[in-house]
Design an enzyme around this catalytic site. Structure first.
Site, short mmCIF file in Angstrom:
data_model
loop_
_atom_site.label_atom_id
_atom_site.label_comp_id
_atom_site.label_asym_id
_atom_site.label_seq_id
_atom_site.Cartn_x
_atom_site.Cartn_y
_atom_site.Cartn_z
N HIS A 226 0.80 -1.22 0.00
CA HIS A 226 0.00 0.00 0.00
C HIS A 226 0.83 1.27 0.00
O HIS A 226 0.30 2.38 0.04
CB HIS A 226 -0.94 0.00 1.23
CG HIS A 226 -2.07 0.95 1.15
ND1 HIS A 226 -2.22 2.00 2.04
CD2 HIS A 226 -3.11 1.04 0.29
CE1 HIS A 226 -3.32 2.68 1.73
NE2 HIS A 226 -3.88 2.12 0.69
N LYS A 228 3.21 4.42 -1.26
CA LYS A 228 3.37 5.28 -2.42
C LYS A 228 4.68 6.03 -2.24
O LYS A 228 4.78 6.95 -1.41
CB LYS A 228 2.22 6.30 -2.55
CG LYS A 228 0.86 5.68 -2.85
CD LYS A 228 0.07 5.44 -1.62
CE LYS A 228 -1.30 4.87 -1.94
NZ LYS A 228 -1.97 4.32 -0.74
N ASP A 233 17.43 9.62 -7.88
CA ASP A 233 18.86 9.89 -7.67
C ASP A 233 19.27 9.93 -6.21
O ASP A 233 20.22 10.62 -5.84
CB ASP A 233 19.25 11.23 -8.33
CG ASP A 233 19.25 11.15 -9.85
OD1 ASP A 233 19.30 10.02 -10.39
OD2 ASP A 233 19.18 12.21 -10.50
N HIS A 406 -9.24 11.58 0.62
CA HIS A 406 -8.38 10.40 0.71
C HIS A 406 -7.08 10.69 1.46
O HIS A 406 -6.27 9.79 1.66
CB HIS A 406 -8.07 9.90 -0.72
CG HIS A 406 -7.46 8.55 -0.78
ND1 HIS A 406 -6.17 8.33 -1.22
CD2 HIS A 406 -7.95 7.32 -0.45
CE1 HIS A 406 -5.89 7.03 -1.18
NE2 HIS A 406 -6.95 6.40 -0.71
N LYS A 408 -4.39 11.14 4.29
CA LYS A 408 -4.12 10.54 5.59
C LYS A 408 -3.13 11.45 6.32
O LYS A 408 -1.95 11.53 5.96
CB LYS A 408 -3.52 9.14 5.46
CG LYS A 408 -4.35 8.14 4.63
CD LYS A 408 -3.90 8.11 3.20
CE LYS A 408 -4.38 6.91 2.40
NZ LYS A 408 -5.75 6.59 2.40
N ASP A 413 -0.58 19.69 17.95
CA ASP A 413 -0.11 20.98 18.51
C ASP A 413 0.54 21.88 17.46
O ASP A 413 1.39 22.71 17.79
CB ASP A 413 0.87 20.73 19.66
CG ASP A 413 0.18 20.13 20.88
OD1 ASP A 413 -1.06 20.05 20.89
OD2 ASP A 413 0.90 19.73 21.82
#
Length: 488
Positions: A226, A228, A233, A406, A408, A413
């Site tokens: 899952h 991404k 380089d 979508h 996350k 604080d």
């Protein structure tokens, strides 16, 4: 022996085997260390629907990576541990100072992962898919040595094709390109002509965790890659919630609108620490070891700055167990003033729910932003079963009205940010290969706060009164799916 006796013996053997199988699986559930709620759900399913329950438990009840991948995961760690040990010699990239709110979390990550957080990074928050694709294509065209990517979903069409063509051009001019895509999430990509075109150009394209019905009982099929991640380089990195898709064309028949995501573009030592995560994923899937280089001098765009400090937190089989769950709990308990969370899928563990409610009860301003419309009916209904307890504790619940949120993210604080691929659900916390960044930086926190405030402005605040007056048929459905929440 008469035929009646023979069939009686056969029936007895079958019946004995049947009850022996139920007893064996029951014993396995009881001796396996897991939450009480999860164990109770499995036991009830098996006792009420024995055959269905047994098959479901064998397929989804435990974390089976598969023998070959499990062996690779074990064998890679000596080399990985040595690489991490060698990296600690480059003391100039590691932080010796953290904010009060981040200190406990960074200590946890250092003790469990072997290295401190890295400093001197440049961060750019990208909230528009068009901006992400434009920046990514530009960086690919400027790449000199390596381009490495891992995505859960790569769907052809629109701007994702621009990235694919840029990769092909890079490979043809001699840049080493590796692409690791989840088999289930990227099934449309693997059905297209793109894999062959890429391989013909010299790009290594690998399916992660192939779905094979013949290995149904040998590896857990819903275990997914899952993450991404983009690495260029060993100096530029991207991660966040966005898959390699063009939102204008992705899941438009789901009735939830375009997906709203967030990605972070980074330059600096964080690319090196993300590189070791990619290296482990690649080795688990292919058996090839591609450890990132240890340069004499890692590029540090903000070498003199005290901020821009990042800890990369990875989860999944072969990685420190339960670390992301522990990191979330540690961060939430460190909150003193504010806690803002965004997630498309909210099915928390009992510990996580308790931490969120406790934060609100001790005076922290807690806000949870979730999409009003969800592409997962099961998770959508199950998440609503937690709202009553959250509202009673004083948590502000916002229902995002525009498209499918979508993103996350967690902001504590205004200083400590958590962004990545991790949903606040059981699957992300304990099953899938996930990645999140713990960013200790007030400037980045301010940027994230602006994004989250924009989400709130596009949302409706749920009130305890309106929630208590919802129809009873909705309450019944919520409780039914809540019953299954430990398995989602």
């Amino acid at each position: 022996m008469t035929s009646a006796t023979f069939y009686g013996v056969i029936n007895g053997v079958i019946l004995f085997s049947y009850w022996l199988l139920i007893a064996s699986v029951t014993l396995r559930i009881l001796i396996k260390r897991r939450t009480v709620s999860s164990s109770m759900v499995w036991l009830l399913i098996i006792f009420f629907l024995p055959l269905v329950g047994i098959i479901a438990y064998i397929a989804f009840g435990e974390l089976y990576l598969g023998r070959r991948r499990a062996e690779r995961a074990r064998s890679m760690w000596p080399a990985t541990a040595q690489w991490l040990q060698d990296l600690t010699a480059y003391q100039h990239i590691f932080t010796s100072h953290t904010s009060d709110v981040a200190r406990s979390l960074f200590q946890l990550c250092e003790n469990r992962q072997g290295i401190p957080g890295v400093k001197g990074n440049q961060l750019q928050l990208l909230t528009c898919s068009q901006d992400v694709m434009t920046a990514l294509v530009r960086d690919i065209h400027l790449a000199h040595h390596t381009i490495e990517m891992v995505f859960y979903i790569w769907q052809p069409g629109g701007n994702s094709d621009l990235v694919a063509n840029a990769l092909i051009s890079a490979a043809r001019r001699g840049v080493t390109c590796r692409l690791l895509l989840d088999c289930a999430g990227s099934r449309q990509f693997f059905k297209s002509a793109w894999p062959e075109r890429m391989r013909h150009a010299g790009i290594e394209v690998v399916q992660a965790l192939p779905v094979n019905i013949f290995r149904f009982f040998l590896r857990r099929l819903d275990l997914r890659q899952h993450r991404k991640i983009v690495l260029i380089d060993n100096a530029i990195a991207y991660t966040g919630s966005m898959n390699m898709v063009d939102p204008r064309f992705f899941k438009q028949d789901a009735g939830v609108g375009q997906w709203v995501d967030l990605m972070a573009r980074m330059e600096g030592p964080v690319a090196t620490t993300l590189g070791i995560v990619y290296s482990c994923d690649w080795e688990i899937e292919t058996g090839q070891r591609v450890l990132p280089p240890l340069p004499e001098r890692v590029s540090m765009p903000f070498e003199q700055a005290s901020g821009h400090t990042i800890h990369v937190i990875a989860s999944g089989p072969g990685f420190p167990e339960d670390l992301i769950h522990q990191a979330l709990l540690t961060a939430i308990y460190a909150a003193r003033k504010s806690l803002i969370m965004t997630t498309p899928y909210f099915v928390p563990s009992d510990d996580l729910l308790h931490a969120i409610c406790t934060a609100a009860l001790r005076g922290v301003e807690v806000s949870l932003i979730v999409p009003k419309k969800n592409d997962s009916m099961l998770v959508g209904w199950a998440s609503r079963a937690f709202f009553a307890e959250l509202l009673e504790a004083g948590v502000n619940i916002y229902l995002f009205e525009d498209d499918l949120l979508h993103t996350k993210s967690v902001l504590i604080d205004g200083e400590l940010s958590l962004v990545g691929t991790v949903n606040l659900d059981m699957r992300s916390l304990w099953l899938n290969f996930e990645i999140t960044l713990a960013i200790d930086d007030a400037d980045f926190g301010n940027d994230l706060d602006c994004v989250q405030r924009d989400y709130i402005a596009r949302s409706t605040l749920m009130t305890q009164e309106s929630w208590l007056h919802r129809p009873y048929w909705k309450r019944i459905i919520e409780r039914l799916f809540y019953f299954l929440s430990p398995l989602l």
